[in-house]
Design a protein around this motif. Structure first.
Motif, PDB file in Angstrom:
ATOM      1  N   ARG A 244       0.850  -1.178   0.000  1.00  0.00           N
ATOM      2  CA  ARG A 244       0.000   0.000   0.000  1.00  0.00           C
ATOM      3  C   ARG A 244       0.892   1.236   0.000  1.00  0.00           C
ATOM      4  NH1 ARG A 244      -2.559  -2.803   4.312  1.00  0.00           N
ATOM      5  NH2 ARG A 244      -1.796  -1.248   5.780  1.00  0.00           N
TER       6      ARG A 244
ATOM      7  N   GLU B 194      -0.157  -8.274   6.047  1.00  0.00           N
ATOM      8  CA  GLU B 194      -0.884  -7.858   4.846  1.00  0.00           C
ATOM      9  C   GLU B 194      -1.797  -8.968   4.321  1.00  0.00           C
ATOM     10  OE1 GLU B 194      -0.359  -4.575   2.678  1.00  0.00           O
ATOM     11  OE2 GLU B 194      -0.551  -4.402   4.853  1.00  0.00           O
TER      12      GLU B 194
ATOM     13  N   ASN C 148       5.131  -6.793   4.142  1.00  0.00           N
ATOM     14  CA  ASN C 148       4.427  -7.159   5.378  1.00  0.00           C
ATOM     15  C   ASN C 148       3.978  -5.952   6.196  1.00  0.00           C
ATOM     16  OD1 ASN C 148       3.386  -9.283   7.006  1.00  0.00           O
ATOM     17  ND2 ASN C 148       5.050  -8.986   8.472  1.00  0.00           N
TER      18      ASN C 148
ATOM     19  N   GLY D  15       3.413  -2.899   4.782  1.00  0.00           N
ATOM     20  CA  GLY D  15       2.594  -2.027   3.953  1.00  0.00           C
ATOM     21  C   GLY D  15       3.206  -0.687   3.614  1.00  0.00           C
TER      22      GLY D  15
END
Length: 606
Positions: free
Chosen positions: A2, A289, A529, A531
């Motif tokens: 993200r 995630e 992991n 983000g």
């Protein structure tokens, strides 16, 4: 992944840890290259292509190739040629490289690692007393120089994946070498702390003024000798370097070094071949995630992908798997489990990994070291309790239940390198890590003797072999010197894919000697992991262990974190850990790239 989830790190809050040096009593191991400061990088968004490299002039050269319709490989070649000029301490014509390439359908691993000359012997780095030489004594001079492989590897990749003419890729570097470039602050900083270069007459005439002082930042430096060599390579290909006048100049510099000659021959240069290998790929489940990835890296002689895969796999068997960042930083608990996983991975690395043309993989397959059952068994050595202490000893494992006939390689200094990541408009992507090993390599500069100033530096890659060929009982070490063998590497160019769809998600890698493994693993955990976007993951403080003390990047962790780690039994050392990470990730609108604030790199695209 993200993008842009966390606010940028505020360095002022991190500088409060100035008392950490008082908490450690162990001297830090020498770093591959010196630190040269921190420059904030914003990260860069692009649309259809992107190139990330360690110097803006090099990145611009890659961007020019992509603007002309070139491929990722075309861009990487242009980048490398400029890096040879503007970042000579790290990579160039006299070194080697690993290139991981994805063409939209398959991934290939191009191996341009240097090899030992035909005259090399297992006792190459043993002194008259039969003991290993001091590292600095071994590095400077011809003894440490391996057969350079970068150019032949790039030519092989270009034949398969290039779109622009070979000669066009050299134009930016030739122009800069002829017209001159301003010495960067980083190059000037490292040059000012490099007295050994003065002992080489060619290097002294190029890097230092007539009074013996290093040229300062901003000085316009011209390299007409390199321009002439690059012009010949642009017309004739790698043979212009590996045969003829340049090859004779290389071997003369190596064989006739006044105090530390080597055996590299013209035959060694002429017969070197780059190799295309199957990449080493493994699955990674990101617990926070909740997404599954497929990561691909270089197989041996690189140890990078195996070690990273083991560390990530082992962490998923510990509470670290679901521990979030605390105030934007890895917590003491997370660092404890990471350190324990790293110690197990590095024990296997020392025991098993070497050139696959000389050493058989354990249980007949390098993937045995990444087998989920094997990693679960290895993870059982890590104490997962809240008051867990560090393991007193981290032994190598027995993948497949089989023991091997090799002795573990003793700890040894590793150096060097630069990293390039590229994605093009055609669906191709690459991650390439390139090196001359130590900063300034063997401190030998090659010049053909035609009255032109400058040239290029030679690698000291043979010092990546074990100086000690056998243990005290006579058992051989897998990574010992042998003629034609490629030394074990830590270079970790990495491509990340979505496991379900096979879509390329990211390209990353770093310089940093054996710490390349930790720098790259940190960035992968941060992106996959935690983000973070590529820049945020790169910005995270560096850390890691080579089997001894836990190294933490200077002034980046709070004293309470260090005390918590020491309470678990870790020896903690604070030191500069100047990585040179590059990363490009796919986003909903194109790509987002990050470059390491610890070095001078940038990301450019459209």
């Amino acid at each position: 992944m993200r993008p842009l989830l966390l606010a940028p790190l505020r360095l002022a809050t991190l500088l409060a840890a100035t008392s950490l040096c008082l908490l450690a009593c162990t001297s830090p191991p020498p770093q591959p290259e010196g630190a040269s400061g921190w420059v904030h990088k914003p990260g860069w968004a692009t649309h259809t292509y992107a190139v990330a490299a360690a110097n803006p002039l090099a990145t611009q050269a890659g961007q020019q190739m992509l603007q002309k319709g070139g491929s990722a490989v075309d861009a990487a070649i242009a980048v490398q040629m400029v890096l040879a000029l503007v970042e000579p301490q790290s990579s160039g014509l006299g070194g080697g490289a690993f290139l991981l390439h994805f063409d939209g359908h398959r991934t290939q691993a191009f191996d341009g690692r240097e090899s030992a000359p035909s005259g090399a012997t297992p006792g190459l780095f043993l002194g008259p007393n039969g003991k290993p030489m001091a590292f600095n004594d071994a590095v400077v001079g011809g003894r440490s120089v391996g057969v350079p492989g970068t150019l032949r590897m790039l030519a092989l990749a270009h034949r398969q994946h290039g779109r622009l003419p070979w000669s066009a890729l050299f134009e930016p570097a030739i122009r800069l070498a002829t017209m001159g470039f301003a010495i960067s602050p980083r190059m000037a900083t490292l040059l000012a702390d490099e007295p050994a270069l003065k002992a080489d007459p060619v290097a002294a005439a190029y890097f230092f003024n007539p009074h013996g002082q290093p040229w300062p930042a901003g000085h316009v430096l011209r390299n007409p000798e390199l321009a002439a060599v690059l012009t010949d390579i642009a017309q004739r290909g790698p043979d212009a370097l590996m045969t003829g006048a340049v090859a004779r100049s290389i071997t003369s510099a190596v064989q006739h070094h006044s105090s530390n000659p080597g055996t590299l021959s013209e035959h060694d240069l002429a017969t070197y071949s780059a190799v295309v290998r199957e990449p080493l790929c493994f699955d990674y489940h990101a617990p926070i995630e909740q997404r599954d990835y497929r990561l691909c890296g270089m197989p041996p002689p690189s140890s990078g992908a195996i070690a990273i895969g083991q560390i990530l796999g082992l962490l998923n068997h510990t509470p670290a798997a679901t521990l979030p960042l605390q105030s934007g930083l890895p917590s003491g608990d997370w660092l404890h489990f990471y350190t324990e996983a790293s110690r197990l991975a590095f024990a296997d690395r020392a025991q098993f990994v070497a050139d696959p043309d000389f050493v058989q993989p354990p249980a007949g397959d390098w993937n045995s070291l990444l087998d989920p059952n094997y990693l679960a068994e290895r993870a059982g050595r890590i104490d997962n309790s809240p008051a867990a202490k560090a393991m007193p000893f981290a032994p190598a494992g027995q993948p497949g239940g089989l023991s091997v006939g090799y002795a573990p390689m003793p700890d040894q200094v590793e150096h060097g390198t630069s990293h390039i990541s590229v994605v093009d408009a055609y669906g191709n992507a690459l991650a390439m890590t390139t090196t001359i090993e130590g900063g300034w390599g063997a401190h030998l500069m090659v010049n053909r003797g035609q009255g032109l100033v400058g040239g290029f530096l030679l690698n000291n890659e043979l010092t990546d072999f074990s100086f000690q060929p056998f243990d005290a009982s006579g058992k051989p070490i897998a990574n010992r010197v042998e003629p034609g063998k490629r030394p074990r590497s830590s270079m970790s160019p990495t491509l990340v894919f979505d496991k379900a769809t096979g879509q390329l998600l990211a390209s990353t890698g770093s310089p940093g000697g054996a710490f390349i493994i930790h720098f790259t693993a940190k960035t992968l955990v941060g992106m996959l992991n935690w983000g973070l976007n590529a820049q945020q993951a790169i910005n995270l403080p560096n850390f890691g262990t080579l089997g001894g003390p836990l190294m933490l990047e200077d002034s980046r962790f709070a004293p309470a974190t260090v005390l918590a780690l020491q309470a678990r039994g870790h020896t903690v050392v604070q030191a500069p850990l100047p990585s040179g990470l590059q990363a490009i990730e796919r986003t909903e609108t194109g790509y987002f790239g990050g470059a390491d604030p610890r070095r001078e790199g940038v990301v450019l695209g459209d």
